[in-house]
Design an enzyme around this catalytic site. Structure first.
Site, mmCIF file in Angstrom:
data_model
loop_
_atom_site.group_PDB
_atom_site.id
_atom_site.type_symbol
_atom_site.label_atom_id
_atom_site.label_comp_id
_atom_site.label_asym_id
_atom_site.label_seq_id
_atom_site.Cartn_x
_atom_site.Cartn_y
_atom_site.Cartn_z
ATOM 1 N N SER A 44 0.859 -1.190 0.000
ATOM 2 C CA SER A 44 0.000 0.000 0.000
ATOM 3 C C SER A 44 0.898 1.243 0.000
ATOM 4 O O SER A 44 2.074 1.166 0.376
ATOM 5 C CB SER A 44 -0.834 0.009 1.283
ATOM 6 O OG SER A 44 -1.461 1.253 1.473
ATOM 7 N N TYR A 80 -2.026 -0.852 10.393
ATOM 8 C CA TYR A 80 -2.046 -1.077 8.952
ATOM 9 C C TYR A 80 -0.736 -0.595 8.320
ATOM 10 O O TYR A 80 -0.122 -1.283 7.506
ATOM 11 C CB TYR A 80 -3.245 -0.345 8.351
ATOM 12 C CG TYR A 80 -3.475 -0.583 6.876
ATOM 13 C CD1 TYR A 80 -4.024 -1.786 6.423
ATOM 14 C CD2 TYR A 80 -3.173 0.389 5.922
ATOM 15 C CE1 TYR A 80 -4.258 -2.006 5.065
ATOM 16 C CE2 TYR A 80 -3.400 0.186 4.570
ATOM 17 C CZ TYR A 80 -3.946 -1.019 4.141
ATOM 18 O OH TYR A 80 -4.181 -1.224 2.802
#
Ligand SMILES: NC(=O)c1ccc[n+]([C@@H]2O[C@H](COP(=O)([O-])OP(=O)(O)OC[C@H]3O[C@@H](n4cnc5c(N)ncnc54)[C@H](O)[C@@H]3O)[C@@H](O)[C@H]2O)c1
Length: 308
Positions: free
Chosen positions: A170, A183
């Protein structure tokens, strides 16, 4: 109308393109390859499973969402299969690889795409409010899941001395401030794991890469931003899985991503990430390994502090 199939043949002089008429899809870049896609039942995984199948791959969709996964596999091609797999549970990952090997005899592409954002409310964003159990849950799926995928994919690929492992990281794995703490930590770990696995597996002719998308209006992101207001404030429903979003919600999320984006006049979609995965899975990237392919329209390269 018949389409033109473009085939390429590599010679010492370069690439020769050969075109011939064909009534099927043009130039199947993964013809006959066996590809596993985790988190394949929806979102980026679904788009990739569809694109890989379109390009001739025998796709194995792996997910915890059985109904959606079965439905997707049935719609892809007679060669596509669904296998229930919780990527954080090693016996599931081992079984996924074993089932694929017994059905197809090999694995050419293993796409570690399953991931979770984790829940975080507006009032619990601070590192001082970190929920350690939540951290463990996110790391279990995003890091343990990817590591197990690499482990068992490598087990299948090393004897054949070829293969390709791709993982979804990501933009939150490239810089800070783009996702919750757990995350962000997990996605940075995926980039590190990719480099280390590429380092080891290169000796066996296996390429290992990852992809780092900016915001795509999938179930994950729409649910995370469900209550986002016009000022771009986060809502209280951070990443709780509330089911598939409506078209309206997808459009609203896409509009918000466009507003935050560096590259204007374009909308990032799951298909764009699938195209990046197709590139990394195919012969076109035969010398690319240990790479993080950032698909973010320049967001992580462009701070623009001087107002260019
Ligand atoms: N959507 C974005 O903006 C964005 C941006 C950057 C990275 N990503 C990453 O892309 C990947 C795909 O996310 P998405 O946006 O398509 O989200 P999504 O929620 O639409 O899809 C994720 C899929 O993973 C599956 N999954 C979740 N936990 C699993 C587990 N333990 N085992 C197996 N499958 C599991 C879900 O059932 C779902 O089908 C994730 O790794 C995510 O972190 C997404």
């Amino acid at each position: 109308m018949p389409s033109v199939e473009v085939m390429h043949e590599e010679t010492h002089q370069g690439i020769h393109l050969m075109c011939r008429e064909n009534s099927g899809p043009s130039y199947r870049r993964l013809e006959g390859k066996v590809a596993v896609v985790t988190g394949g039942a929806r979102g980026i995984g679904e788009a990739t499973a569809r694109l890989f199948a379109w390009h001739g791959a025998k796709v194995v969709v792996a997910d915890v969402e059985d109904a959606a996964g079965e439905l997707l596999a049935a719609s892809l091609s007679p060669c596509a299969t669904f296998v229930h797999c919780d990527v954080s549970h090693e016996p599931d990952v081992e079984r996924l690889v074993d089932i694929t090997l017994s059905k197809h005899g090999r694995i050419d592409v293993f796409f570690n795409n399953a991931g979770v954002l984790g829940s975080q409310s507006k009032s619990r964003k601070s590192i001082m409010e970190l929920d350690a159990d939540e951290l463990d849950r996110v790391m279990r799926v995003n890091v343990r899941g990817v590591a197990l995928g690499m482990k068992h994919a490598a087990r299948a690929m090393v004897p054949r001395q070829s293969g390709c492992i791709i993982s979804t990281a990501s933009v939150a794995g490239v810089m800070g401030g783009l996702g919750p703490h757990a995350y962000t930590a997990s996605k940075h770990a995926i980039v590190g794991l990719t480099k280390n696995a590429a380092c080891e597996l290169g000796a066996h002719g296996i390429r290992v890469n990852c992809i780092s998308p900016f915001g795509v209006a999938t179930t994950m992101l729409v649910n995370a931003w469900r209550d986002v207001g016009d000022e771009g404030e986060e809502g209280t429903a951070m990443a709780m899985d509330l089911g598939r979003p409506s078209e309206d919600e997808v459009e609203k999320t896409e509009a918000l991503v466009r507003r935050l984006a560096n590259l204007k006049r374009a909308t990032l979609r799951a298909r764009d990430i699938a195209e990046a995965a197709l590139y990394l899975a195919g012969e076109e990237s035969k010398y690319v390994s240990g790479h993080n392919l950032v698909v973010d329209g320049g967001v992580t390269s462009a701070m623009n502090l001087i107002g260019l």
